[in-house]
Design an enzyme around this catalytic site. Structure first.
Site, PDB file in Angstrom:
ATOM      1  N   GLU A 189      -2.403   0.561  11.479  1.00 53.87           N
ATOM      2  CA  GLU A 189      -1.794   1.990  11.366  1.00 53.87           C
ATOM      3  C   GLU A 189      -1.827   2.270   9.813  1.00 53.87           C
ATOM      4  O   GLU A 189      -0.955   2.511   9.201  1.00 53.87           O
ATOM      5  CB  GLU A 189      -0.310   1.518  11.660  1.00 53.87           C
ATOM      6  CG  GLU A 189       0.401   2.780  11.771  1.00 53.87           C
ATOM      7  CD  GLU A 189       1.844   2.718  12.194  1.00 53.87           C
ATOM      8  OE1 GLU A 189       2.624   3.580  12.196  1.00 53.87           O
ATOM      9  OE2 GLU A 189       2.354   1.455  11.950  1.00 53.87           O
ATOM     10  N   HIS A 231      -0.840   0.326  17.637  1.00 53.60           N
ATOM     11  CA  HIS A 231      -1.274   1.733  17.017  1.00 53.60           C
ATOM     12  C   HIS A 231      -3.012   1.709  16.662  1.00 53.60           C
ATOM     13  O   HIS A 231      -3.890   2.371  17.178  1.00 53.60           O
ATOM     14  CB  HIS A 231      -0.891   1.811  15.519  1.00 53.60           C
ATOM     15  CG  HIS A 231       0.742   2.336  15.563  1.00 53.60           C
ATOM     16  ND1 HIS A 231       1.042   3.369  16.004  1.00 53.60           N
ATOM     17  CD2 HIS A 231       1.784   1.534  15.443  1.00 53.60           C
ATOM     18  CE1 HIS A 231       2.346   3.370  16.283  1.00 53.60           C
ATOM     19  NE2 HIS A 231       2.698   2.307  15.588  1.00 53.60           N
TER      20      HIS A 231
END
Length: 413
Positions: free
Chosen positions: A259, A284
């Site tokens: 992320e 993510h």
């Protein structure tokens, strides 16, 4: 979105229910006190007759909210101020949050602000039920919740432990399922914060093993949460994360990894470590397209990426979702699941807003009903449901999808 989004697999415990409910319902309950910190943020506590004295310099004296509101000329304005403290919503996001540091600072402060409200036992129970209702109204049939399981307190200050919290999640889900038989429940991914010491994370991993052993159908596994760019890497915690394997205990991992939009940092290499640690899914995975070898191995293992479009946009990883790395992943057929992370903090709700953004922004002009169908199927296919549960979930979703298609085609009765 009129169709069934399916399952929500990337949600955080107290970021999923419209914050207006906390303001209009919870802060109006009896015995709710607040104080103001030196930097102007709120702290809350439920106590009777009186809360413990705040630590000097940490917070003002406790004030009973009911008394405070009675002395105000404009209660609506005060409630709006509370709502602003509970969300990232602002009229000028670019001016208010000039960079990732600014938006993450407010983002993390929100959870500290509301903690005294949501960790009060009666509110904790009501929050779970109300959140399930809000998700169910958005046609979410199942969810997996990252939860840090902080102690939950009673009015007299007594505390409940993690097992009480997991048991309560389970009981509230069962209670909700009795009233809504088309909802299939929830599972907990126990989480700790990635700024903590190795010894404390080791304790949390051991706690996750105990919880998984005690609640095998409710506790799905373990994750580390918090901002990756300023947190510690998975490699830093390698000894703690190796504890389950050293004991022959199968503890699934669901790591946040990648992320970040910085390439070549230790944090960026979390994707490689998540692969080595055999993470069940990747939260993510924003940096994945910069690591083709990791990308190929994850794909070979069938490890999906949990994509949270609104979260990535609000937290300033990407401004235009057409440039989101998931667009490349989707175009190549890499397995993706769409989720909403902390929708209440972002001013959204449920799952449909993220499905819409994924469809319109990430999917491109060629996205169609097949895209929506595959994303919804993926959310069930890559869940932590047991095989029998997954089959039932897919059957339930397919019924909903068929009804949606019939309505769309104008052929329903």
């Amino acid at each position: 979105m009129c169709t069934q989004p399916g399952a929500a697999l990337h949600l955080h415990d107290f970021g999923i229910l419209n914050m207006d409910w906390l303001v209009k319902n919870v802060t109006y309950r009896p015995h709710c006190h607040f104080c103001v910190t030196p930097n102007g943020t709120f702290n809350f506590i439920f106590a009777h007759p009186d809360p413990p004295t705040p630590v000097p310099g940490k917070c003002s004296q406790w004030i009973l909210l009911a008394d405070h509101r009675r002395g105000l000329q404009n209660v609506t304005e005060f409630d709006h101020r509370l709502l602003q403290a509970f969300t990232l919503v602002t009229e000028d996001p670019e001016g208010t949050y000039k960079d990732q540091d600014a938006v993450w600072s407010k983002f993390e402060t929100i959870f500290l602000t509301i903690s005294g409200l949501v960790h009060y036992a009666p509110v904790f129970k009501d929050y779970v039920l109300q959140a399930l209702l809000e998700l169910h109204q958005d046609r979410v049939l199942y969810l997996e919740l990252r939860a840090m399981l902080f102690p939950v307190y009673e009015l007299d200050g007594s505390l409940h432990d993690r097992k009480w919290s997991v048991r309560t999640y389970k009981e509230m889900a069962c209670q909700f399922m009795e009233q809504h038989p088309d909802f299939l429940g929830l599972k907990i991914i126990y989480s700790d914060h990635r700024f903590r010491s190795t010894s404390l994370v080791a304790q949390s991993v051991q706690a996750a093993m105990e919880l998984r052993a005690s609640f095998p159908r409710t506790v799905a596994g373990f994750d580390l949460v918090g901002r990756e760019d300023t947190g510690r890497s998975l490699y830093y915690y390698r000894e703690a994360l190796g504890i389950p394997a050293s004991h022959g205990f199968p503890l699934p991992y669901f790591f946040h990894a990648g992320e970040t939009n910085w390439q070549g940092s230790p944090v960026d290499r979390n994707l490689l470590d998540a692969l080595i640690l055999n993470s069940t899914r990747i939260g993510h995975g924003f940096a994945l397209t910069k690591h083709p070898a990791v990308w190929a191995d994850l794909w070979k293992k069938g490890i999906p990426i949990e994509v949270c479009p609104i979260s990535n946009q609000v937290l300033k990883l990407v401004a235009d979702l057409r440039n989101h790395p998931a667009a490349v992943l989707m175009a190549t057929g890499y397995p993706l699941v769409v989720s909403s992370d902390d929708p209440a903090v972002f001013g959204a709700s449920g799952l449909s807003y993220d499905f819409y953004e994924a469809f319109m922004g990430i999917g491109g002009l060629e996205a169609d009903l097949r895209t929506l169908k595959q994303l919804a199927i993926n959310s069930i296919k890559y869940s932590a449901l047991l095989p029998g549960e997954r089959k039932a979930a897919l059957h339930l979703w397919e019924q909903s999808w068929d009804t949606f298609i019939a309505e769309l085609a104008g052929t329903s009765d």
